[in-house]
Design a protein around this motif. Sequence first.
Motif, PDB file in Angstrom:
ATOM      1  N   LEU A 164       0.818  -1.184   0.028  1.00  0.00           N
ATOM      2  CA  LEU A 164      -0.072  -0.008  -0.060  1.00  0.00           C
ATOM      3  C   LEU A 164       0.866   1.193  -0.161  1.00  0.00           C
ATOM      4  O   LEU A 164       0.430   2.234  -0.758  1.00  0.00           O
ATOM      5  N   LEU A 165       2.118   1.179   0.556  1.00  0.00           N
ATOM      6  CA  LEU A 165       2.800   2.239   0.841  1.00  0.00           C
ATOM      7  C   LEU A 165       3.548   2.774  -0.714  1.00  0.00           C
ATOM      8  O   LEU A 165       3.471   3.845  -1.077  1.00  0.00           O
ATOM      9  N   PHE A 166       3.996   1.583  -1.390  1.00  0.00           N
ATOM     10  CA  PHE A 166       4.618   1.947  -2.858  1.00  0.00           C
ATOM     11  C   PHE A 166       3.498   2.268  -3.742  1.00  0.00           C
ATOM     12  O   PHE A 166       3.823   2.758  -4.839  1.00  0.00           O
ATOM     13  N   LEU A 210       8.692   4.016 -11.546  1.00  0.00           N
ATOM     14  CA  LEU A 210       9.523   2.619 -11.900  1.00  0.00           C
ATOM     15  C   LEU A 210       9.688   2.050 -10.612  1.00  0.00           C
ATOM     16  O   LEU A 210       9.636   0.778 -10.399  1.00  0.00           O
ATOM     17  N   VAL A 211      10.586   2.858  -9.925  1.00  0.00           N
ATOM     18  CA  VAL A 211      10.827   2.313  -8.461  1.00  0.00           C
ATOM     19  C   VAL A 211       9.443   1.906  -7.547  1.00  0.00           C
ATOM     20  O   VAL A 211       9.329   0.739  -6.928  1.00  0.00           O
ATOM     21  N   SER A 212       8.264   2.612  -7.840  1.00  0.00           N
ATOM     22  CA  SER A 212       7.150   2.257  -7.215  1.00  0.00           C
ATOM     23  C   SER A 212       6.599   1.104  -7.715  1.00  0.00           C
ATOM     24  O   SER A 212       6.365  -0.028  -6.771  1.00  0.00           O
ATOM     25  N   THR A 220       6.497  -2.635  -5.497  1.00  0.00           N
ATOM     26  CA  THR A 220       5.104  -3.205  -5.414  1.00  0.00           C
ATOM     27  C   THR A 220       5.062  -4.727  -5.738  1.00  0.00           C
ATOM     28  O   THR A 220       4.564  -5.431  -5.263  1.00  0.00           O
ATOM     29  N   GLY A 221       5.764  -4.717  -6.889  1.00  0.00           N
ATOM     30  CA  GLY A 221       5.908  -6.180  -7.442  1.00  0.00           C
ATOM     31  C   GLY A 221       6.585  -7.149  -6.525  1.00  0.00           C
ATOM     32  O   GLY A 221       6.030  -8.213  -6.358  1.00  0.00           O
ATOM     33  N   ILE A 222       7.716  -6.712  -5.823  1.00  0.00           N
ATOM     34  CA  ILE A 222       8.434  -7.278  -4.708  1.00  0.00           C
ATOM     35  C   ILE A 222       7.580  -7.853  -3.591  1.00  0.00           C
ATOM     36  O   ILE A 222       7.312  -8.846  -3.270  1.00  0.00           O
ATOM     37  N   ALA A 223       6.749  -6.752  -3.143  1.00  0.00           N
ATOM     38  CA  ALA A 223       5.825  -6.924  -2.149  1.00  0.00           C
ATOM     39  C   ALA A 223       4.508  -7.965  -2.687  1.00  0.00           C
ATOM     40  O   ALA A 223       4.238  -8.970  -1.651  1.00  0.00           O
ATOM     41  N   ALA A 224       4.306  -7.911  -3.784  1.00  0.00           N
ATOM     42  CA  ALA A 224       3.051  -8.970  -4.046  1.00  0.00           C
ATOM     43  C   ALA A 224       3.834 -10.319  -4.152  1.00  0.00           C
ATOM     44  O   ALA A 224       3.257 -11.308  -3.966  1.00  0.00           O
TER      45      ALA A 224
END
Length: 493
Positions: free
Chosen positions: A101-103, A117-119, A123-127
């Motif tokens: 949610l933060l990113f 791009l960083v976001s 976010t992909g790593i979090a998923a």
Amino acid sequence: MTEPTTGTTRTGTGPEARFALRDWGLLLVLCGAIFLEGSDIAMLSVALPGIRADLGLATGELGGVVTAYVVGYGGFMLLGGRAADLFGRRRMFVLWLVVFLLFSGLGGLATDGWMLLVSRFVTGIAAGFLTPAGMSLITTSFAEGPRRNRALVVYGAAGAAGFSLGLVVGGLLAAIHWRWVFFAPVLLAVVLLALAVATIRRDTPTPGRGTLDVLGAVLATGAMVLLAVGIVRLEHPGEGVPWTLAALVGGAGLLAAFVARQRRVEHPLLPLRLFRSTELVRANVAAVLFASGFYGFQVLLTLYLQELRGWTPLQTGLAMLLMALDVVLAPALTPRLVARFGVPRVIVVGLLAGAVAAAWFLGSGLDWTYAVMVPSMVLLGVAFALVYGPLAIAATTGVGDEEQGVAGGVLNTAYQLGAAVGISAATAVSVLALGDRTGAEAGLDAFHAALWVSVAAFGLAAVVMGAPRRRIRASAAAPDGAGQAAEPAPVVR
């Protein structure tokens, strides 16, 4: 053809498959999370034109916004699965939901391409951590058999609904402003976070879980990242071929090094003994092929409707809404079919439905009405309803609780790899078939040629799942240390 079943799957719709209120609360949270991840990807796809116009991104940068998420997601899935097993599924689920949610919010606040791009990458790593944690929470919270089967089918339906409904919701949000495509998931994630803290039980530590294989994690993540980058680059044949080959060869080399390490390390990131199960191997191979066919076809269909037919993103999303039919079919029908016919037969029927859905458009023209497209949309919804949940059942049955996170990570890695392969292969074939030609008729010919990628992927997956199985008799269950009968071994009949 024979199919695996257990002593409990024959009664998948009986009283023992019913859920208590707390069960539904847990499912609501986990289904909300997988819905969030599916809709996040879908909503972004229809917001790309607005992002390009507002931030002034070049085509390569715009493609990187999508690729960054895929690379982060696929690259960290195995690590996420092992982390859930080692450090606690609830802890990993809650922690990475916060990161998600933060990113996602950072993406909505982006004022430059690098911020976006960083976001998307984080976010992909979090998923990548969130998905296997959520799936293993289901497989460890619901006993193997009817309850778990029903829970996995409902979970799969929620993920498919996220993608299908995300196209429509994304079109509506993008019409307001593209930033809402990032802010809306934040609002949903906040609600899910509050519910997760209240409904998910704390993990009970399991003695002897081992430690995290850091070097193995680095090798696996590096391999998945390089393979994902190389596969995505295949969408543009002829552009930067040496870099594409370098990424693919490097990824394959790191993958080989990872496998070699897993053979000798005391606490492997991915226990190779899991692959002694032919059903787990079948399920994951079929998952790669199914995702290749499904996502490749959806991308091609989107291009057909928008670029060749001139439909708006919102019209395209509404047209594909019928694919969300699985939201109704999966919970109501799939558990009954699994109980009656067995997991493999249900999956094979779903895969054949997908092949017919893709083949339906081989005869499409530039003047097709929506009514002519409806059978294909319905068949694709049926395919997802009959395949996604049952594949999760096949990939996790017989796996111990202490390795459910890894099993979930492997399956979801297979889906991500398949999606990347299918989209890239379909795009590459379309580009090659188009060549130097221009015009709508040339585009239609290229569309038809690329459709064969999806037809072949669905068909090959059906062959994999439909291949004959060895007949195995279950041995009598011996009482365990607590004086209760142990879980009976799977029976193939």
